[in-house]
Design an enzyme around this catalytic site. Structure first.
Site, PDB file in Angstrom:
ATOM      1  N   ALA A   1     -29.986   3.206   9.029  1.00  0.00           N
ATOM      2  CA  ALA A   1     -29.634   3.655  10.381  1.00  0.00           C
ATOM      3  C   ALA A   1     -30.535   4.770  10.908  1.00  0.00           C
ATOM      4  O   ALA A   1     -30.177   5.441  11.873  1.00  0.00           O
ATOM      5  CB  ALA A   1     -28.178   4.111  10.394  1.00  0.00           C
TER       6      ALA A   1
ATOM      7  N   ASN B   1     -24.568   7.187   4.035  1.00  0.00           N
ATOM      8  CA  ASN B   1     -25.591   6.596   3.153  1.00  0.00           C
ATOM      9  C   ASN B   1     -26.987   7.053   3.540  1.00  0.00           C
ATOM     10  O   ASN B   1     -27.856   7.226   2.674  1.00  0.00           O
ATOM     11  CB  ASN B   1     -25.506   5.065   3.217  1.00  0.00           C
ATOM     12  CG  ASN B   1     -24.304   4.534   2.469  1.00  0.00           C
ATOM     13  OD1 ASN B   1     -24.342   4.349   1.265  1.00  0.00           O
ATOM     14  ND2 ASN B   1     -23.215   4.301   3.190  1.00  0.00           N
TER      15      ASN B   1
ATOM     16  N   HIS C   1     -28.074  10.621  14.642  1.00  0.00           N
ATOM     17  CA  HIS C   1     -28.633  11.259  13.442  1.00  0.00           C
ATOM     18  C   HIS C   1     -29.837  12.111  13.848  1.00  0.00           C
ATOM     19  O   HIS C   1     -30.827  11.571  14.367  1.00  0.00           O
ATOM     20  CB  HIS C   1     -29.071  10.202  12.423  1.00  0.00           C
ATOM     21  CG  HIS C   1     -27.950   9.318  11.970  1.00  0.00           C
ATOM     22  ND1 HIS C   1     -26.872   9.789  11.248  1.00  0.00           N
ATOM     23  CD2 HIS C   1     -27.721   7.998  12.165  1.00  0.00           C
ATOM     24  CE1 HIS C   1     -26.045   8.794  11.002  1.00  0.00           C
ATOM     25  NE2 HIS C   1     -26.524   7.695  11.553  1.00  0.00           N
TER      26      HIS C   1
HETATM   27  N1  LIG Z   1     -28.044   2.674   4.394  1.00  0.00           N
HETATM   28  C1  LIG Z   1     -27.611   2.819   5.629  1.00  0.00           C
HETATM   29  O1  LIG Z   1     -28.276   3.367   6.505  1.00  0.00           O
HETATM   30  C2  LIG Z   1     -26.272   2.280   6.003  1.00  0.00           C
HETATM   31  C3  LIG Z   1     -25.440   1.739   5.063  1.00  0.00           C
HETATM   32  N2  LIG Z   1     -24.237   1.220   5.414  1.00  0.00           N
HETATM   33  C4  LIG Z   1     -23.396   0.666   4.359  1.00  0.00           C
HETATM   34  O2  LIG Z   1     -23.560  -0.751   4.314  1.00  0.00           O
HETATM   35  C5  LIG Z   1     -22.386  -1.336   3.754  1.00  0.00           C
HETATM   36  C6  LIG Z   1     -21.939  -2.531   4.593  1.00  0.00           C
HETATM   37  O3  LIG Z   1     -21.612  -2.092   5.906  1.00  0.00           O
HETATM   38  P1  LIG Z   1     -20.705  -2.997   6.877  1.00  0.00           P
HETATM   39  O4  LIG Z   1     -21.088  -4.418   6.753  1.00  0.00           O
HETATM   40  O5  LIG Z   1     -20.717  -2.359   8.203  1.00  0.00           O
HETATM   41  O6  LIG Z   1     -19.259  -2.792   6.184  1.00  0.00           O
HETATM   42  P2  LIG Z   1     -17.979  -3.736   6.340  1.00  0.00           P
HETATM   43  O7  LIG Z   1     -16.835  -2.940   5.817  1.00  0.00           O
HETATM   44  O8  LIG Z   1     -17.889  -4.288   7.723  1.00  0.00           O
HETATM   45  O9  LIG Z   1     -18.271  -4.982   5.376  1.00  0.00           O
HETATM   46  C7  LIG Z   1     -18.325  -4.844   3.973  1.00  0.00           C
HETATM   47  C8  LIG Z   1     -17.691  -6.064   3.339  1.00  0.00           C
HETATM   48  O10 LIG Z   1     -17.848  -5.974   1.914  1.00  0.00           O
HETATM   49  C9  LIG Z   1     -16.572  -6.047   1.298  1.00  0.00           C
HETATM   50  N3  LIG Z   1     -16.550  -5.274   0.061  1.00  0.00           N
HETATM   51  C10 LIG Z   1     -16.377  -3.937  -0.093  1.00  0.00           C
HETATM   52  N4  LIG Z   1     -16.384  -3.611  -1.392  1.00  0.00           N
HETATM   53  C11 LIG Z   1     -16.554  -4.764  -2.083  1.00  0.00           C
HETATM   54  C12 LIG Z   1     -16.620  -5.095  -3.470  1.00  0.00           C
HETATM   55  N5  LIG Z   1     -16.482  -4.153  -4.424  1.00  0.00           N
HETATM   56  N6  LIG Z   1     -16.806  -6.378  -3.832  1.00  0.00           N
HETATM   57  C13 LIG Z   1     -16.908  -7.353  -2.887  1.00  0.00           C
HETATM   58  N7  LIG Z   1     -16.834  -7.116  -1.554  1.00  0.00           N
HETATM   59  C14 LIG Z   1     -16.665  -5.830  -1.162  1.00  0.00           C
HETATM   60  C15 LIG Z   1     -15.619  -5.493   2.335  1.00  0.00           C
HETATM   61  O11 LIG Z   1     -14.278  -5.857   2.061  1.00  0.00           O
HETATM   62  P3  LIG Z   1     -13.078  -4.826   2.540  1.00  0.00           P
HETATM   63  O12 LIG Z   1     -13.021  -4.902   4.032  1.00  0.00           O
HETATM   64  O13 LIG Z   1     -11.878  -5.383   1.845  1.00  0.00           O
HETATM   65  O14 LIG Z   1     -13.480  -3.463   2.040  1.00  0.00           O
HETATM   66  C16 LIG Z   1     -16.177  -6.132   3.601  1.00  0.00           C
HETATM   67  O15 LIG Z   1     -15.764  -7.485   3.731  1.00  0.00           O
HETATM   68  C17 LIG Z   1     -21.350  -0.198   3.671  1.00  0.00           C
HETATM   69  O16 LIG Z   1     -21.308   0.331   2.358  1.00  0.00           O
HETATM   70  C18 LIG Z   1     -21.910   0.842   4.626  1.00  0.00           C
HETATM   71  O17 LIG Z   1     -21.473   2.134   4.342  1.00  0.00           O
HETATM   72  C19 LIG Z   1     -23.846   1.197   6.719  1.00  0.00           C
HETATM   73  C20 LIG Z   1     -24.641   1.735   7.688  1.00  0.00           C
HETATM   74  C21 LIG Z   1     -25.894   2.376   7.410  1.00  0.00           C
HETATM   75  O1  LIG Z   2     -24.750   3.553  10.381  1.00  0.00           O
HETATM   76  C1  LIG Z   2     -24.893   4.791  10.438  1.00  0.00           C
HETATM   77  O2  LIG Z   2     -25.065   5.399  11.504  1.00  0.00           O
HETATM   78  C2  LIG Z   2     -24.927   5.590   9.188  1.00  0.00           C
HETATM   79  C3  LIG Z   2     -23.951   5.221   8.179  1.00  0.00           C
HETATM   80  O3  LIG Z   2     -22.894   4.693   8.448  1.00  0.00           O
HETATM   81  C4  LIG Z   2     -24.282   5.522   6.788  1.00  0.00           C
HETATM   82  O4  LIG Z   2     -25.340   6.110   6.559  1.00  0.00           O
HETATM   83  O5  LIG Z   2     -23.481   5.176   5.901  1.00  0.00           O
END
Ligand SMILES: NC(=O)C1=CN([C@@H]2O[C@H](COP(=O)(O)OP(=O)(O)OC[C@H]3O[C@@H](n4cnc5c(N)ncnc54)[C@H](OP(=O)(O)O)[C@@H]3O)[C@@H](O)[C@H]2O)C=CC1
Ligand SMILES: O=C([O-])CC(=O)C(=O)O
Length: 252
Positions: A119, A175, A203
């Protein structure tokens, strides 16, 4: 064409399935099996309710877009099953012991681990911190309380301190702070604000070092299905996958 198994079929998983370029999605897994099945109907990939069966399919890369705990739980197994790994929930790497063990395993098995820019902008040249002094590295993140799953009527400082501590309290929102830390090879100071007046995930990154100074402000639109996650994060992973097979790498 590179083949991928998608671990996590929520907001980012949906965006990957609908926008992927240059890769074929062959397997899907989510702890909510219905979500994997729904995406399977969209892209023709097989949905699995059992993680072992998912890993046993033939594909090149596991793309984790699930949660910090899922990255912890499944990263080693992905490499052990002969896959490369893309980790969106990079917060898992705040755990130094885990990160080192995973890197050792990847080295031993000749596998790769990719962390998308997510992000934010700016991870590329921030890597100069690994060879040249950076005296200040601050991330100030501001989100609408809805993105943080809370309520407040005024701008509120939720956390001030180091990234590896912040991610423990806010694993769905910070993250990016750990990605900055990995790129720069040094600790990141984090401020996390809830502000009902903003409708973007903002951010601000402030960097000072031997190179000079830089300030980067990213005002992200939220994703359609998860306001905690910026749309840019999903675009970033789609782009990383598109570029993996290219011979030329652009950016440090
Ligand atoms: N690096 C970066 O800049 C960013 C990272 N992220 C991260 O990316 C990831 C995905 O984001 P997003 O798609 O929006 O999240 P969502 O919650 O929309 O989707 C995640 C999916 O994965 C499932 N899930 C969670 N834990 C597990 C597990 N242990 N085993 C199997 N399935 C699982 C969730 O189920 P359930 O709903 O039941 O939890 C959900 O269906 C998150 O961890 C988020 O924090 C997001 C934004 C920026
Ligand atoms: O998507 C964003 O803005 C940032 C975020 O959630 C993350 O870093 O986990």
């Amino acid at each position: 064409m590179l083949t991928i198994g998608l671990l996590g079929c929520g907001n980012i998983g949906n965006i990957i399935v609908k926008n992927h370029v240059g890769v074929e999605i062959v397997a899907l897994f989510d702890q909510m099996p219905g979500r994997a099945e729904e995406l399977g109907r969209l892209c023709g990939a097989r949905a699995f309710a059992n993680i072992e069966e998912f890993f046993n399919q033939e594909f090149d890369i596991v793309v984790e877009a699930a949660s910090v705990s899922a990255a912890h739980q499944y990263a080693m197994a992905a490499l052990e099953h002969g896959k490369d790994l893309v980790v969106m929930s990079v917060g898992a790497f705040a755990d130094e012991g885990f990160r080192e063990d995973l890197n050792d395993l990847a080295r031993r098995l000749g596998r790769r681990i990719y962390v998308p820019s997510g992000a934010i902008f700016g991870l590329d040249n921030l890597k100069i911190g690994q060879i040249s002094g950076i005296s200040k590295l601050l991330l100030r993140s501001t989100k609408n309380p809805r993105s943080l799953n809370m309520e407040t009527t005024e701008r509120t400082l939720l956390f001030s301190g180091q990234a590896n501590e912040c991610i423990r309290h806010y694993p769905k929102n910070t993250n990016v702070s750990v990605a900055l830390e990995l790129a720069a090879g040094r600790p990141v100071e984090v401020e996390l604000w809830a502000d009902p007046a903003v409708d973007r995930n903002v951010h601000e990154i402030i960097i000072e070092g031997d190179f000079g100074e830089a300030t980067i402000t990213v005002r992200n639109r939220t994703s359609p299905d998860n306001p905690a996650t910026s749309y840019l994060a999903a675009l970033s992973i789609v782009t990383l996958l598109k570029n993996l097979a290219e011979p030329m790498r652009v950016g440090t």
